[in-house]
Design a protein around this motif. Sequence first.
Motif, mmCIF file in Angstrom:
data_model
loop_
_atom_site.group_PDB
_atom_site.id
_atom_site.type_symbol
_atom_site.label_atom_id
_atom_site.label_comp_id
_atom_site.label_asym_id
_atom_site.label_seq_id
_atom_site.Cartn_x
_atom_site.Cartn_y
_atom_site.Cartn_z
ATOM 1 N N GLU A 96 0.821 -1.205 0.000
ATOM 2 C CA GLU A 96 0.000 0.000 0.000
ATOM 3 C C GLU A 96 0.861 1.263 0.000
ATOM 4 O OE1 GLU A 96 -3.306 0.365 -0.209
ATOM 5 O OE2 GLU A 96 -3.678 -1.789 -0.361
ATOM 6 N N LEU A 97 1.909 1.262 0.807
ATOM 7 C CA LEU A 97 2.765 2.444 0.917
ATOM 8 C C LEU A 97 3.601 2.673 -0.338
ATOM 9 C CD1 LEU A 97 4.003 1.881 4.574
ATOM 10 C CD2 LEU A 97 2.573 3.782 3.815
ATOM 11 N N SER A 98 4.078 1.603 -0.941
ATOM 12 C CA SER A 98 5.036 1.726 -2.042
ATOM 13 C C SER A 98 4.380 1.711 -3.415
ATOM 14 C CB SER A 98 6.067 0.591 -1.967
ATOM 15 O OG SER A 98 6.733 0.590 -0.724
ATOM 16 N N ASP A 99 3.263 0.991 -3.567
ATOM 17 C CA ASP A 99 2.669 0.817 -4.887
ATOM 18 C C ASP A 99 1.353 1.585 -5.059
ATOM 19 O OD1 ASP A 99 4.148 -1.702 -6.428
ATOM 20 O OD2 ASP A 99 4.343 -1.775 -4.262
ATOM 21 N N VAL A 100 0.416 1.392 -4.134
ATOM 22 C CA VAL A 100 -0.886 2.052 -4.278
ATOM 23 C C VAL A 100 -0.759 3.542 -3.973
ATOM 24 C CG1 VAL A 100 -3.301 2.056 -3.556
ATOM 25 C CG2 VAL A 100 -2.050 -0.105 -3.686
ATOM 26 N N ARG A 101 -0.060 3.905 -2.892
ATOM 27 C CA ARG A 101 0.235 5.292 -2.526
ATOM 28 C C ARG A 101 -1.035 6.138 -2.448
ATOM 29 N NH1 ARG A 101 5.871 5.764 -3.522
ATOM 30 N NH2 ARG A 101 5.755 8.033 -3.477
ATOM 31 N N GLU A 102 -2.047 5.598 -1.760
ATOM 32 C CA GLU A 102 -3.363 6.232 -1.737
ATOM 33 C C GLU A 102 -3.364 7.641 -1.138
ATOM 34 O OE1 GLU A 102 -7.919 4.546 -1.267
ATOM 35 O OE2 GLU A 102 -6.234 3.403 -0.461
ATOM 36 N N PRO A 103 -2.573 7.957 -0.115
ATOM 37 C CA PRO A 103 -2.597 9.332 0.405
ATOM 38 C C PRO A 103 -2.226 10.388 -0.622
ATOM 39 C CG PRO A 103 -1.532 7.857 1.977
ATOM 40 C CD PRO A 103 -1.721 7.079 0.705
ATOM 41 N N GLU A 104 -1.639 9.985 -1.752
ATOM 42 C CA GLU A 104 -1.246 10.948 -2.769
ATOM 43 C C GLU A 104 -2.370 11.288 -3.739
ATOM 44 O OE1 GLU A 104 2.248 9.553 -4.728
ATOM 45 O OE2 GLU A 104 3.427 9.381 -2.872
ATOM 46 N N TRP A 105 -3.476 10.506 -3.715
ATOM 47 C CA TRP A 105 -4.548 10.796 -4.669
ATOM 48 C C TRP A 105 -5.957 10.654 -4.097
ATOM 49 C CZ3 TRP A 105 -7.630 6.512 -5.308
ATOM 50 C CH2 TRP A 105 -7.051 5.266 -5.086
ATOM 51 N N ASN A 106 -6.087 10.090 -2.901
ATOM 52 C CA ASN A 106 -7.411 9.888 -2.306
ATOM 53 C C ASN A 106 -7.581 10.790 -1.085
ATOM 54 O OD1 ASN A 106 -9.827 9.040 -1.271
ATOM 55 N ND2 ASN A 106 -9.224 6.901 -0.969
ATOM 56 N N PRO A 107 -8.344 11.870 -1.185
ATOM 57 C CA PRO A 107 -8.501 12.774 -0.042
ATOM 58 C C PRO A 107 -9.206 12.133 1.145
ATOM 59 C CG PRO A 107 -10.049 13.343 -1.802
ATOM 60 C CD PRO A 107 -9.104 12.323 -2.373
ATOM 61 N N LEU A 108 -9.966 11.067 0.922
ATOM 62 C CA LEU A 108 -10.681 10.416 2.018
ATOM 63 C C LEU A 108 -9.728 9.817 3.043
ATOM 64 C CD1 LEU A 108 -13.406 8.624 -0.135
ATOM 65 C CD2 LEU A 108 -13.696 10.697 1.215
ATOM 66 N N VAL A 109 -8.513 9.477 2.608
ATOM 67 C CA VAL A 109 -7.520 8.927 3.527
ATOM 68 C C VAL A 109 -7.148 9.944 4.605
ATOM 69 C CG1 VAL A 109 -5.124 8.104 3.654
ATOM 70 C CG2 VAL A 109 -6.614 7.328 1.802
ATOM 71 N N HIS A 110 -7.293 11.222 4.311
ATOM 72 C CA HIS A 110 -6.867 12.291 5.225
ATOM 73 C C HIS A 110 -7.993 12.737 6.162
ATOM 74 C CE1 HIS A 110 -3.069 12.929 2.982
ATOM 75 N NE2 HIS A 110 -3.794 12.551 1.950
ATOM 76 N N ASN A 111 -9.116 12.041 6.154
ATOM 77 C CA ASN A 111 -10.270 12.411 6.985
ATOM 78 C C ASN A 111 -9.968 12.130 8.461
ATOM 79 O OD1 ASN A 111 -12.735 12.732 8.235
ATOM 80 N ND2 ASN A 111 -13.874 11.402 6.846
ATOM 81 N N PRO A 112 -9.916 13.175 9.317
ATOM 82 C CA PRO A 112 -9.646 12.937 10.737
ATOM 83 C C PRO A 112 -10.885 12.549 11.537
ATOM 84 C CG PRO A 112 -9.851 15.282 10.364
ATOM 85 C CD PRO A 112 -10.022 14.615 9.008
ATOM 86 N N GLY A 113 -12.046 12.500 10.880
ATOM 87 C CA GLY A 113 -13.300 12.270 11.585
ATOM 88 C C GLY A 113 -13.350 11.022 12.441
ATOM 89 N N PRO A 114 -12.986 9.839 11.909
ATOM 90 C CA PRO A 114 -13.078 8.634 12.736
ATOM 91 C C PRO A 114 -12.247 8.715 14.016
ATOM 92 C CG PRO A 114 -12.857 8.048 10.423
ATOM 93 C CD PRO A 114 -12.646 9.531 10.507
ATOM 94 N N LEU A 115 -11.057 9.322 13.951
ATOM 95 C CA LEU A 115 -10.201 9.391 15.134
ATOM 96 C C LEU A 115 -10.719 10.406 16.143
ATOM 97 C CD1 LEU A 115 -6.675 9.041 13.513
ATOM 98 C CD2 LEU A 115 -7.836 7.414 15.002
ATOM 99 N N LEU A 116 -11.360 11.466 15.690
ATOM 100 C CA LEU A 116 -11.982 12.411 16.612
ATOM 101 C C LEU A 116 -13.240 11.797 17.228
ATOM 102 C CD1 LEU A 116 -11.658 15.672 14.465
ATOM 103 C CD2 LEU A 116 -10.202 14.967 16.378
ATOM 104 N N HIS A 117 -14.021 11.128 16.391
ATOM 105 C CA HIS A 117 -15.270 10.528 16.864
ATOM 106 C C HIS A 117 -15.015 9.463 17.917
ATOM 107 C CE1 HIS A 117 -18.767 7.712 16.502
ATOM 108 N NE2 HIS A 117 -19.433 8.842 16.545
ATOM 109 N N SER A 118 -13.931 8.703 17.771
ATOM 110 C CA SER A 118 -13.654 7.635 18.739
ATOM 111 C C SER A 118 -13.420 8.199 20.143
ATOM 112 C CB SER A 118 -12.436 6.820 18.294
ATOM 113 O OG SER A 118 -11.251 7.602 18.327
ATOM 114 N N LEU A 119 -12.889 9.412 20.236
ATOM 115 C CA LEU A 119 -12.681 10.039 21.543
ATOM 116 C C LEU A 119 -13.950 10.673 22.073
ATOM 117 C CD1 LEU A 119 -9.249 11.781 20.841
ATOM 118 C CD2 LEU A 119 -9.633 9.696 22.151
ATOM 119 N N LEU A 120 -14.798 11.136 21.179
ATOM 120 C CA LEU A 120 -16.032 11.797 21.588
ATOM 121 C C LEU A 120 -17.126 10.795 21.981
ATOM 122 C CD1 LEU A 120 -16.103 14.461 18.757
ATOM 123 C CD2 LEU A 120 -16.006 15.002 21.205
#
Length: 548
Positions: A96-120
Amino acid sequence: MPDFTPAEPETSDFPVIAERIVDALLESDPLIAATAGDHRFDDRLPDHSAGAVAARAAMVRDAADTLAGLNTDGLGPQDHVDHQMLSALVERELFELSDVREPEWNPLVHNPGPLLHSLLARPFAPVEERLVSLGGRLAAVPDALATARVVLHDMPRVHVETAVGQFAGVATLIRDQVPRLLDAAPELRSAVEPVSAAAQSALGDFCGWLRARLDTGDPGRDPRLGRPMWEARLWHTLDTELPAAEVLELAWREFDEAGARLRDCASELVGGPATDDTARAALDMLGREHPSDETIVDLARLSLRETTDFVRAHDLVSLIDDPCVIEEMPEFARGVAVAYCDPPGPLEKAEVPTFYCIAPTPDDWPAERAESFYREYNDHMVRNLTVHEAMPGHFLQLAHARRFRGGTRVRSLGWSGPFVEGWAVYAEDLMAEAGFGGLPIRLQQLKMRLRMSLNAIIDQLVHCEQMPEREAMALMTERGFQEAGEAAGKWRRALLTSTQLSTYFVGYTEVAAIAAARPFGATPRAWHDAMLSHGSPPPRHLRTLLGV
């Protein structure tokens, strides 16, 4: 970089090496840690900068090399499975890190919502402790979104459209939920409110940046992966020996068989010949009995009580008295699936609930589209959905999995998508065969079997054969008997994801085969309990552990 290798690695060193690798993976990605239920990194967000990604890739490459060089001849069955699972996990991470490289083209990967929601949402610790961690994550949002702007380029339009809604939902989550938590610990207002405001501002700016990309009319990169990349990702996702061509062949065969059974069931329900017209008449009849935006969550809650009572009465599998909260899906998570199950991680020590979330129709949908949605998710389909997401599907299976304790934390770190989804689809079949809901549920379950097969078919044809939207829509609405709205949503999901849609069919095929291998003399409940007693390993490893 952590050092995983003892001076002279031996078989007996595997648990020590595995624990070192697990710790390194948990520390390197707060999302993995949060999903596992490890709260040591609750004040962090993932770092998708080029330097951090390179360092993480080097770490998992070293972990993969260490595991590959380990002598495994003397490992017992449980440790042998853990070794194979951990090896597959780090190899998948490296891919995933070397070939798919999703953070470079998929903005959904950068969504902080799940990590904030888990604390709330989950009271795993005193509110003061969670607010301190939340403050750390909120403070990290502006930098994380600044990094996203640097690394993202040539984004597919469908991903950008979905991300705009999700990131706006994150801002709403912060605005509405953080003040409520601060009411319980007002002494932390001065520390949390400024970073909360800064995070909301950064999210607004990021949404504006995404909308500007939409305004250009640029379609961005093709969201389809292409056959070489898709097949490689499928291999990592499924962890099975089935090649892509065989998956497609088997899915078409299952699609034809399920369609024939659905037509027979429809004929039994409403009379007439076992034809497509009869099937549509039966499905239309059931589709008229449906909930609304105001009642769908309550219907799911009623369905959970019904399914729990049925599992208990028919002694299908051992129940676990964990809490399950059914609620409306948060806005930051919408746009991909209609429902999901969000369990506490296997390493979670507090007694916290599983969330079974359902998305109502968006406010801007016209009445006709909303009506189509609820014809698809009618009263009977919602009951079948609850079987899949909750009882005895995801909620119960993952509750059993959390109770597994092995010699390492490997099975607490990740689960097999094919096993988890395969069990949930098998649970639908199990309940329908046992008589839950009678013919209406059986008909809806067979329709879901069609959908399961189509998931795998469309997943592969869209990404590998450039299947056009009109063909996919025709296949789903005509031969698959889906409502147009459901088919449109699945088309978007096929573009937004890759290979995940294949886990339902492949997983069901493998899990159902294990269930059918129940030893002579074992009750269904005893065998199902045995199937659920090893965490969530890939089905091929479960066969080994069960001696099938």
